[in-house]
Design an enzyme around this catalytic site. Sequence first.
Site, short mmCIF file in Angstrom:
data_model
loop_
_atom_site.label_atom_id
_atom_site.label_comp_id
_atom_site.label_asym_id
_atom_site.label_seq_id
_atom_site.Cartn_x
_atom_site.Cartn_y
_atom_site.Cartn_z
N GLU A 52 48.95 43.61 59.24
CA GLU A 52 47.63 42.99 59.37
C GLU A 52 47.05 42.66 58.01
OE1 GLU A 52 45.15 45.82 61.36
OE2 GLU A 52 46.66 46.28 62.88
N LYS A 88 44.56 42.72 55.13
CA LYS A 88 43.54 43.72 54.82
C LYS A 88 42.28 42.97 54.42
CE LYS A 88 42.97 48.01 52.21
NZ LYS A 88 41.76 47.72 51.44
N CYS A 132 25.84 18.22 18.78
CA CYS A 132 27.15 18.12 19.44
C CYS A 132 28.24 18.76 18.57
CB CYS A 132 27.47 16.64 19.69
SG CYS A 132 29.13 16.39 20.29
N ASP A 152 38.74 42.14 53.12
CA ASP A 152 37.91 42.74 52.09
C ASP A 152 36.44 42.61 52.48
OD1 ASP A 152 37.41 44.10 49.82
OD2 ASP A 152 37.77 42.43 48.45
N CYS A 186 25.26 15.13 24.87
CA CYS A 186 25.33 14.59 23.51
C CYS A 186 24.80 13.17 23.62
CB CYS A 186 26.78 14.59 23.04
SG CYS A 186 27.08 13.47 21.67
N LYS A 194 48.94 46.02 48.31
CA LYS A 194 47.79 45.39 47.64
C LYS A 194 48.20 44.12 46.90
CE LYS A 194 44.11 47.03 47.38
NZ LYS A 194 43.42 48.21 46.91
N CYS A 218 30.61 15.49 17.32
CA CYS A 218 30.17 14.40 16.43
C CYS A 218 28.93 14.77 15.63
CB CYS A 218 29.92 13.13 17.23
SG CYS A 218 28.47 13.23 18.29
N TYR A 257 40.14 46.10 64.31
CA TYR A 257 41.54 46.37 63.98
C TYR A 257 42.06 47.73 64.45
CZ TYR A 257 39.45 48.50 59.77
OH TYR A 257 38.69 49.23 58.91
N CYS A 292 30.58 9.13 21.05
CA CYS A 292 31.10 10.43 20.60
C CYS A 292 32.60 10.49 20.90
CB CYS A 292 30.36 11.56 21.32
SG CYS A 292 31.07 13.18 21.01
S1 IVH Z 1 43.26 50.50 59.03
C1 IVH Z 1 44.47 54.38 58.66
N1 IVH Z 1 43.35 47.89 59.08
O1 IVH Z 1 40.82 49.07 54.36
C2 IVH Z 1 43.72 53.24 59.02
N2 IVH Z 1 41.97 48.95 57.48
O2 IVH Z 1 41.63 51.55 52.68
C3 IVH Z 1 42.73 52.86 58.01
N3 IVH Z 1 40.71 47.42 56.06
O3 IVH Z 1 38.17 51.21 54.78
C4 IVH Z 1 42.13 51.59 58.26
N4 IVH Z 1 41.46 45.56 56.99
O4 IVH Z 1 37.79 48.89 55.45
C5 IVH Z 1 42.83 48.99 58.49
N5 IVH Z 1 43.49 45.57 59.25
C6 IVH Z 1 42.98 46.67 58.66
C7 IVH Z 1 42.05 46.59 57.61
C8 IVH Z 1 41.58 47.77 57.03
C9 IVH Z 1 40.66 46.08 56.06
C10 IVH Z 1 39.96 48.30 55.14
C11 IVH Z 1 39.07 49.28 55.82
C12 IVH Z 1 39.34 50.63 55.23
C13 IVH Z 1 40.23 50.30 54.08
C14 IVH Z 1 41.32 51.33 53.98
#
Ligand code: IVH
Length: 686
Positions: free
Chosen positions: A113, A115, A410, A117, A428, A316, A413, A228, A433
């Site tokens: 999935e 992740k 400037c 932010d 300018c 990451k 020039c 999720y 120029c």
């Molecule tokens: S699972 C063990 N799934 O990531 C399960 N987390 O460092 C832990 N996050 O605080 C969470 N997308 O805010 C999971 N598809 C995803 C996620 C996700 C973002 C964030 C979540 C959590 C942090 C974990």
Amino acid sequence: MPSVEERIRELSAQIRYHNHRYHVLNDPEISDHQYDLLFRELLELEALHPELIASDSPTQRVGAPPQEELGKVEHPYPMTSLGNAFSADELRDWLTRAQRLLPEGMPLAFVVEPKIDGLAVALTYEDGRLLRGATRGDGHIGEDVTLNLRTVSTVPLRIPVSGSETPPSRIEVRGEVYIPRDQFEALNRRLEAEGAKTFANPRNAAAGSLRQLDANITAARPLSLFAYAIGYVAGAQIGSQWGALDYLRRMGFPVNRDIARFEDFEQVIAYCLEWMSRRDSLNYEADGVVIKIDDFAVQKRLGIVGNAPRWAVAFKFPAREETTRLLDVGANVGRTGVITPYAILEPVDIGGVTVRQASLHNYEDIARKGIKIGDMVVVKRAGDVIPQVVKPVESMRTGAERDVVLPTHCPICGESVVKPEGEVAAHCVNAACPARLVRQVEYFASRGAMDIEGFGSRLAEIFVERGLLHDVADFYYLQRDAILNTEGFDVTRTDNLLASIAASKNRPLWRLIAALGIGNVGGTVAQLVSKEYRSLDRLMAATQEELQQLEGIGPTIAASIADFFGRPRHREIIAKLKHAGVRTEEEVVQPTGAALPLTGKTFVITGTLPSLSRDQAKALIEQFGGKVTGSVSAKTDYLLMGASPGSKQEKALKLGVPILSEDDLHHLIGEEPGAGAPAPAQPTLL
Ligand code: IVH
């Protein structure tokens, strides 16, 4: 006749259903207007019968008074964090560690999935009703943000959102609240216009918006949710992460479509790497990919160590932001003479690239963000975009920092720099120029303009410096000997460059228009006006008022074009270009407009036509001299309407715009309509 109570229930169910189609599935069935009608009817009934207002009624998302502070919530099961992996090898190490605790050769499946932010939340439902929403906090204790979460349109107030499945007696759904990237830009523009502080990134914006004491502020922020995980559930049997996501989707939660399941770990790795390179194409900020072992029984066996489960890991992505010191601020001069500041930084590695310079937009932006020379600053680098200075880290100031000042002269020039009152940009004053000329020449030759192959920024500098180019038309008067005498040019290179220049004489008209560097006129506008005027002479003769009539040309662009061609210096350059044989006419000369039956007519298309697709209908209209635009206005001549039209029909009726069927259109252009009911001799004017 249903009773009021029944009607309220019916309306609530319909609104919930359409809300889900619109916000979660992005596939609305009814027009906004029809939705508004349902919503208004419900509001009116509830106003007459306040005793029938349910706490989970769709009308009850907003309107709560501000709170004194956010309450605390203890999570029954901790919201853990995740271990990290930064490479394919580290991912394989994670798997090996997990496999050591499992029977040898046990087949495993993985759910992968993005992740997101944003901000993690837990939503508790009892008998299908949203009871409470909390932030993750420290994983054990979070903040009660129920009222705020209720305003988020993708958070269901009641589950299942539609259908007759029995809801679980109790469930805790976990997910990420975030702000879509495009909406983030819009939010920041809005805040800026209001004179409020902008957010540095979508994550801060999501966190700041959700943790408001006044839910009405949250309601005005474009927050969204991806569910999720299930924290716990009573009253449903779910055995795997994949099953949980499917269940959440069925209950009406928004579940990310970019989630996949694999049984082969090398495919997992390939998927992670694919997203790493595609992250910029996503409309949400993702800082990595989460890999979860699918089977809950296996998850249980592996358990948690410290604060992170052994059964999941986060791959990451490289960082996009770093902090470094702002050593100095330099100034560039653009092709219109605008002075642009740029940051000179202590070199810093951001996601594998050493960054030494970054954009600072303009001097007003520096002042607004309070950036000083000597500051530690946050620098962002995303994809191909030029790195940008986001903000200073004020807590790291020593007192030795200096203000950034707009240069009075400037840097190229030495002429004065002016910044007209109310304008963002400083210029300018010197039209000649050399810095401006270099940029103009470079731009003229660039790929999006005249596309003179092999002529880039370095040559622009050299040719201007050596006096070979005094304006862009000089390209076509370059002497072979003069080029040959330039460092780095032998016979072959010289002749190649001359050939590229000669080839550029015959580019389509829009490229020439774009290449002139008229303010606010890029490729799109150039194509638009070129299509309309078909010759540079005709475009030059157009007044601002005429230009403004064109769809897609506002007063700023129109004024900018008229001003450009009004200047004798520019007319001289154009005469020079023409004299050299540069094409200034569109190649294909169309038959005169008057001969075409739809000339000057503007159409809007709505609904499903019986035989033509939208693109076909548009092509047909354009072939006969008409124009197709996106929305009905007083300028629209006809609405071409098929089955299930949207709100455009209402708009057309309101404005008295005639509505045509596909058959009417065929008649109008003198074609025989296909088989079917005989079409009226005249278009139906409603
Ligand atoms: S699972 C063990 N799934 O990531 C399960 N987390 O460092 C832990 N996050 O605080 C969470 N997308 O805010 C999971 N598809 C995803 C996620 C996700 C973002 C964030 C979540 C959590 C942090 C974990």
